[in-house]
Enzyme design. Structure first.
Site, PDB file in Angstrom:
ATOM      1  N   GLY A 278       0.853  -1.187   0.000  1.00 29.87           N
ATOM      2  CA  GLY A 278       0.000   0.000   0.000  1.00 29.87           C
ATOM      3  C   GLY A 278       0.882   1.228   0.000  1.00 29.87           C
ATOM      4  NE  ARG A 279       3.588   3.059   5.525  1.00 32.10           N
ATOM      5  CZ  ARG A 279       2.913   3.609   6.539  1.00 32.10           C
ATOM      6  NH1 ARG A 279       2.841   4.920   6.648  1.00 32.10           N
ATOM      7  NH2 ARG A 279       2.319   2.861   7.440  1.00 32.10           N
ATOM      8  NE  ARG A 315       0.707   7.937   8.206  1.00 26.08           N
ATOM      9  CZ  ARG A 315       1.975   7.975   8.528  1.00 26.08           C
ATOM     10  NH1 ARG A 315       2.665   9.071   8.336  1.00 26.08           N
ATOM     11  NH2 ARG A 315       2.574   6.914   9.023  1.00 26.08           N
ATOM     12  CE1 TYR A 319      -1.590   4.880  13.326  1.00 27.02           C
ATOM     13  CE2 TYR A 319      -1.458   6.452  11.528  1.00 27.02           C
ATOM     14  CZ  TYR A 319      -2.068   5.388  12.134  1.00 27.02           C
ATOM     15  OH  TYR A 319      -3.162   4.814  11.537  1.00 27.02           O
ATOM     16  CB  CYS A 345     -11.303  23.437  19.435  1.00 29.43           C
ATOM     17  SG  CYS A 345     -11.681  24.976  18.626  1.00 29.43           S
ATOM     18  CD  GLU A 346      -9.306  16.823  19.638  1.00 26.98           C
ATOM     19  OE1 GLU A 346      -8.341  16.145  20.042  1.00 26.98           O
ATOM     20  OE2 GLU A 346     -10.340  16.327  19.195  1.00 26.98           O
ATOM     21  CE1 TYR A 374      -2.992   2.529   5.056  1.00 28.81           C
ATOM     22  CE2 TYR A 374      -0.632   2.851   4.784  1.00 28.81           C
ATOM     23  CZ  TYR A 374      -1.749   2.027   4.736  1.00 28.81           C
ATOM     24  OH  TYR A 374      -1.608   0.723   4.367  1.00 28.81           O
TER      25      TYR A 374
HETATM   26  N1  LLP Z   1      -2.233  -6.044   3.866  1.00 31.91           N
HETATM   27  C1  LLP Z   1      -2.884  -5.984   5.043  1.00 31.91           C
HETATM   28  C2  LLP Z   1      -3.628  -7.156   5.493  1.00 31.91           C
HETATM   29  C3  LLP Z   1      -2.842  -4.805   5.800  1.00 31.91           C
HETATM   30  O1  LLP Z   1      -3.472  -4.750   6.966  1.00 31.91           O
HETATM   31  C4  LLP Z   1      -2.111  -3.677   5.326  1.00 31.91           C
HETATM   32  C5  LLP Z   1      -2.057  -2.435   6.079  1.00 31.91           C
HETATM   33  C6  LLP Z   1      -1.461  -3.796   4.075  1.00 31.91           C
HETATM   34  C7  LLP Z   1      -1.539  -4.992   3.377  1.00 31.91           C
HETATM   35  C8  LLP Z   1      -0.672  -2.648   3.458  1.00 31.91           C
HETATM   36  O2  LLP Z   1       0.423  -2.330   4.237  1.00 31.91           O
HETATM   37  P1  LLP Z   1       1.462  -1.197   3.736  1.00 31.91           P
HETATM   38  O3  LLP Z   1       2.224  -1.756   2.540  1.00 31.91           O
HETATM   39  O4  LLP Z   1       0.698  -0.007   3.374  1.00 31.91           O
HETATM   40  O5  LLP Z   1       2.359  -0.963   4.907  1.00 31.91           O
HETATM   41  N2  LLP Z   1      -2.740   4.056   8.914  1.00 31.91           N
HETATM   42  C9  LLP Z   1      -1.408   3.589   9.196  1.00 31.91           C
HETATM   43  C10 LLP Z   1      -1.072   2.323   8.426  1.00 31.91           C
HETATM   44  C11 LLP Z   1      -2.070   1.196   8.625  1.00 31.91           C
HETATM   45  C12 LLP Z   1      -1.728  -0.045   7.869  1.00 31.91           C
HETATM   46  C13 LLP Z   1      -2.843  -1.032   7.942  1.00 31.91           C
HETATM   47  N3  LLP Z   1      -2.652  -2.243   7.214  1.00 31.91           N
HETATM   48  C14 LLP Z   1      -0.413   4.712   8.920  1.00 31.91           C
HETATM   49  O6  LLP Z   1      -0.836   5.817   8.581  1.00 31.91           O
HETATM   50  O7  LLP Z   1       0.799   4.548   9.100  1.00 31.91           O
END
Ligand code: LLP
Length: 420
Positions: A278-279, A315, A319, A345-346, A374
């Site tokens: 994803g990221r 984020r 985090y 307001c936080e 994200y």
């Molecule tokens: N597969 C599964 C089952 C997942 O739960 C996730 C991410 C991915 C793939 C993709 O992972 P990536 O390649 O993006 O690391 N909101 C958080 C990140 C949450 C990730 C959730 N799961 C942030 O902003 O850092």
């Protein structure tokens, strides 16, 4: 020609392709997300090269950025999708992703979601409990359609990332405990409407030490080999996502090392491998542009109050995430140290704390970097704030990719009760 991505033009102006970011900010208003399709392509190519030797299929993890154009762009390059809700499924279909390239992950698939996914012949369900298996089997037998099932294993590995995004430890809600996998995998073979397709892992996000991947994949393979020896069908392994992106120094992840890990473990095997990045495909392709509302000075601190807030980018406060922040136009003013905060307001409404940057005048623009993943997708309308505008730059042209609700639209969604 111009450099790849967000760069400074000869006048020191932040630009993307042949367009000045300040022009986009003036044209569309702020807060404004800008995505560069050329970085998306570059990131995809790098990932593709990394997994091509082991013939891995790439399933873009839609949760990172569920804009239909983002999904469509990756789909056109060859990606399938990894989804966690029927909402994401519908977005994938709208983007043209074939259902048989969609993996349905997540601990809490509702029964109606399972049924829709099954009826549409998705590639597979990655399941996270025995209870879920029986729910899927019940629905599959009711509609007489076989469900392809992959067991997500919890390998009990802590990959040294933020605790809120570490998903492979046994205390988390994710996956099936390593020691129970064999017994449950056996059950997949005993149920009429289930086709076993293999095992999966996803140990978390923002992982920089690839030894953790090595360990998780190795353990997964030992388990799969063992199942095969016992006579079970284990055609595929899903290796999840999780490759880290360096928000501070832009140091490239060690894809060569990742490729080496994959080749060592899998080149000589016939497992069909899938990946869910994803990221690493989208984070660097986005920036969030914001306008300075006012500078505020107290005895102890400087605050730069901007028109983006935690509702646009959560984020930093959720985090403790770091995002680089730069002037959009060239600046040679003296340095200041300031908290960059939004209007919400936080106390937690900040985009950066104690950041050292050139002084910026009111009404000037700042760019918050590496906000492709994200970021917009986690936004809300908290404090009755409208969403940020989003544009994608393709072939030197800016395209607005999302219609923005005005505050009127937001009000129109609510129904007034007649209290008389
Ligand atoms: N597969 C599964 C089952 C997942 O739960 C996730 C991410 C991915 C793939 C993709 O992972 P990536 O390649 O993006 O690391 N909101 C958080 C990140 C949450 C990730 C959730 N799961 C942030 O902003 O850092």
């Amino acid at each position: 020609m111009y450099p790849l991505g967000f760069y400074r033009d000869k006048n020191g102006e932040l630009s993307v392709q042949n367009i000045k970011v300040s022009e986009l900010a003036k044209k569309y208003g702020t807060p404004l997300y800008i995505y560069d399709s050329e970085i998306m392509k570059e990131r995809y190519d790098i990932f593709f090269d990394t997994v091509k030797e082991v013939k891995g299929s790439i399933h873009y993890a839609v949760k990172a950025n569920d804009s239909i154009n983002v999904i469509k762009f990756f789909s056109k390059l060859g990606c399938g999708a990894d989804i966690v809700s029927i909402g994401e499924f519908e977005k994938c279909i709208a983007a043209g992703v074939p259902a048989n390239k969609i993996i349905f992950s997540g601990v809490g698939k509702a029964k109606n979601e399972i049924e829709i996914a099954l009826r549409n012949n998705i590639l597979q369900f990655n399941i996270e409990s025995e209870e879920e298996l029986y729910d899927i089997h019940y629905i599959a037998s009711k509609i007489k359609k076989k469900a392809n099932i992959c067991l997500r294993v919890n390998p009990d590995i802590a990959p040294r990332t933020h605790k809120k995004i570490s998903t492979g430890e046994k205390e988390t809600k994710f996956g099936i405990d390593f020691q129970n996998v064999k017994e449950i995998y056996k059950k997949l073979h005993e149920l009429d409407y289930i086709s076993p397709v293999g095992l999966g892992v996803h140990i978390g996000s923002q992982i920089f030490d690839f030894n953790f991947f090595n360990k998780a994949y190795f353990n997964l393979k030992v388990l799969a080999d063992d199942l095969r020896k016992s006579g079970f069908m284990v055609p595929s392994l899903d290796l999840g996502g999780g490759i880290g992106v360096d928000y501070k120094d832009d140091i490239e992840p060690n894809f060569i090392e990742y490729k080496r890990i994959l080749s060592n473990l899998f080149l000589k095997s016939d497992y069909k491998l899938s990946f869910e990045p994803g990221r690493s495909l989208i984070a660097q392709a986005g920036i969030l542009v914001t306008k300075v509302i006012r500078n505020k000075k107290t005895k102890d601190k400087n605050f730069i109050i901007v028109d983006a807030a935690m509702n646009n980018l959560i984020r930093p406060t959720l985090y403790d995430a770091y995002h680089k922040i730069e002037h959009v136009e060239k600046s040679e003013s003296p340095k200041v140290t300031a908290d960059i905060v939004g209007p919400i307001c936080e106390t937690g409404d900040y985009l950066a704390l104690e950041r050292n940057l050139n002084y910026i005048d009111n009404n000037k623009f700042l760019a918050i970097k590496t906000t492709g993943a994200y970021s917009s997708v986690m936004s809300s309308n908290y404090n009755s704030r409208a969403d940020a505008v989003e544009v994608m730059i393709v072939n030197n042209k800016d395209h607005q990719i999302k219609k923005i609700d005005t505050i009127k639209d937001i009000i129109a969604k609510e129904k007034l009760i007649d209290f008389d």
